[in-house]
Enzyme design. Structure first.
Site, mmCIF file in Angstrom:
data_model
loop_
_atom_site.group_PDB
_atom_site.id
_atom_site.type_symbol
_atom_site.label_atom_id
_atom_site.label_comp_id
_atom_site.label_asym_id
_atom_site.label_seq_id
_atom_site.Cartn_x
_atom_site.Cartn_y
_atom_site.Cartn_z
ATOM 1 N N HIS A 102 0.887 -1.163 0.000
ATOM 2 C CA HIS A 102 0.000 0.000 0.000
ATOM 3 C C HIS A 102 0.925 1.213 0.000
ATOM 4 C CE1 HIS A 102 -2.331 -2.993 2.366
ATOM 5 N NE2 HIS A 102 -3.401 -2.458 1.850
ATOM 6 N N ASP A 105 2.308 1.986 3.357
ATOM 7 C CA ASP A 105 3.240 1.014 3.978
ATOM 8 C C ASP A 105 4.675 1.423 3.701
ATOM 9 O OD1 ASP A 105 0.986 -0.623 4.259
ATOM 10 O OD2 ASP A 105 1.515 -1.824 2.498
HETATM 11 C C1 XLS Z 1 -7.404 -6.697 4.265
HETATM 12 C C2 XLS Z 1 -6.902 -6.936 2.943
HETATM 13 C C3 XLS Z 1 -5.765 -6.018 2.537
HETATM 14 C C4 XLS Z 1 -5.606 -6.049 1.056
HETATM 15 C C5 XLS Z 1 -4.847 -4.908 0.488
HETATM 16 O O1 XLS Z 1 -8.151 -7.495 4.824
HETATM 17 O O2 XLS Z 1 -6.536 -8.266 2.825
HETATM 18 O O3 XLS Z 1 -4.596 -6.385 3.198
HETATM 19 O O4 XLS Z 1 -5.004 -7.221 0.639
HETATM 20 O O5 XLS Z 1 -5.464 -3.694 0.745
#
Ligand code: XLS
Ligand code: NI
Ligand code: NI
Length: 442
Positions: A102, A105
């Site tokens: 993200h 991140d």
């Molecule tokens: C959350 C999601 C997230 C997505 C990416 O539950 O799995 O981590 O994979 O935004």
């Protein structure tokens, strides 16, 4: 590259099933060639930046337990770059050819959008250098539209147009960065796109807004020449009680309703499938049936706990079933297996990060091999085909082809067919056959 963050841990090697070395692969041999492609190319393993490098073990009852030495530094941006050096050392040592992130991140948020964009650009430039130096590639990027308090009532479905505009600006930038880094896909997970209560919610309007938002993303991708695949990641609940992207079937209906179906495939997450009351394999089959199987977020939940626990999956049976469906569908294309899985709160050693991914990769590699054996043998496919054989000829074929009618079929039953003789579904027989492949050396 800077001084090693894991000086005592070598690059993980394949040692086969005879080994007792916990820091070795038993099944995943990245160089092994199968059908003209290496296992690394078949599996396309990816590391999730948010769990592997931003996860701290925090839960609703207490703060993080996982403390990493590289998290100390003079300012957030230099720490972000240092952390990224460490991440790329990890990607190499764990032999994963891809990673995912993200925006927030990899880079901290600034005081304004302009500042956040500048920081993201700087960290992305660092990522680009590291990708070039190591050959590690970006499987997908995404925007975090759920952590910042501004998104408490959603991003694209926020009742305040100001927040929707902000979300659009953030996704635009995340798409720019994903393109710049050669991302092969771009993911939309509906962070807080959902609602808590209909007392304060205009459901139809929010869904219309979500569709408008996705159309703008499609337009922008065209505008900048982003060729990566767009992926929706369904999830039924958490953080909101009712998430709009409930499961693949719901999303297929949504995408078709709004004329978006040609632009999207699915990123299927095991733990989200089970939260929706489905199996992992069910979601894969639904996506594949619509020609929309895109990528996998590889994890698992704890069936005794009702939330997204994002654990590493070592359940070879579940993964073998999933793999047979994936291989039958022709594979994942530009997708891959992204470990959207986090260490348990109590797994505080750096070695735990390696054990976790080694276990996940090995389980998937073994499942891949077992699924290939099952499909090569063809026993299940033959048995299933036999089960539907009555549709291959005569009135069965006419039903499939749409060349018969209620009236004709009624006449047929009344004059000729009469009462059907029961045909066993033989579920236990099928279960035992599966165990022959999993455990009995078939
Ligand atoms: C959350 C999601 C997230 C997505 C990416 O539950 O799995 O981590 O994979 O935004
Ligand atoms: Ni996910
Ligand atoms: Ni998830």
């Amino acid at each position: 590259m800077a001084k090693s963050a894991f000086p005592t841990i070598p690059a993980i090697a394949y040692e086969g099933t005879g080994t007792t070395n916990p820091l070795a692969f038993r099944h995943y041999n990245p160089e092994e060639v199968i059908d003209g492609r290496t296992m690394a190319e078949h599996m396309r393993f990816s590391i999730a930046y948010w769990h592997a490098f931003r996860g701290t073990g925090a839960d609703p009852f207490g703060p993080g337990t996982i403390v990493r030495p590289w998290e100390k530094g003079k300012d957030a941006v230099s720490v972000a770059k240092k952390r990224m050096d460490v991440a790329f050392e990890f990607f190499q040592k764990i032999r994963a050819p891809f990673y995912c992130f993200h925006d927030r991140d990899i880079a901290p948020e600034g005081a304004t959008l302009a500042e956040s964009n500048k920081i993201l650009e700087a960290v992305a430039a660092h990522a680009k250098q590291l990708q070039k130096a190591t050959g590690i590639k970006l499987l997908w990027g995404t925007a975090n539209l759920f952590s910042n308090p501004r998104y408490m009532c959603g991003g694209a479905t926020n009742p305040d147009a100001h927040v929707v505009a902000y979300a659009a600006a953030q996704v635009k930038k995340a798409m720019d960065v994903t393109k710049e880094l050669g991302g092969e896909n771009y993911v939309f997970w509906g962070g807080r796109e959902g609602y808590e209560t209909l007392l304060n919610t205009d459901l139809k309007r929010e869904q219309d807004h979500l569709a408008r938002f996705l159309h703008m993303a499609v337009d922008y991708a065209k505008e900048i020449g982003f060729k990566g695949q767009f992926l929706i990641e369904p999830k039924p609940k958490e953080p909101t009680t009712h998430q709009y992207d409930f499961d693949c079937a719901t999303c297929i209906g949504f995408l078709r309703t709004y004329g978006l179906e040609k632009h999207f495939k699915f990123n299927i997450e095991t733990n989200h499938a089970t939260l929706a009351g489905h199996t992992f394999q069910h979601e894969i089959e639904v996506a594949a049936a619509a020609g929309m199987l895109g990528s996998i977020d590889a994890n698992t939940g704890d069936l005794l706990i009702g939330w997204d626990t994002d654990q590493f999956n070592t359940d070879v049976k579940e993964l073998t079933l999933a793999m047979t469906s994936i291989l039958k569908a022709g594979g994942l294309g530009t997708g891959g297996f992204n470990f959207d899985a986090k260490l348990r709160r109590t797994s505080t050693d750096i070695e735990d990060l390696f054990h976790a991914h080694i276990g996940g990769m090995d389980a998937y590699a073994l499942a891949f091999k077992l699924a290939r054996r099952i499909l090569a043998d063809g026993a299940f496919e033959k048995l299933v085909a036999d089960r539907y054989a009555s549709f291959d000829t005569g009135y069965g074929r006419e039903i499939e082809q749409g060349t018969t009618s209620f009236k004709k079929l009624e006449k047929l039953v009344l004059t000729k067919l009469g009462e059907p003789t029961p045909k066993s579904g033989r579920i236990e027989f099928f279960q035992n056959l599966l165990n022959d492949y999993l455990h009995n050396g078939r």
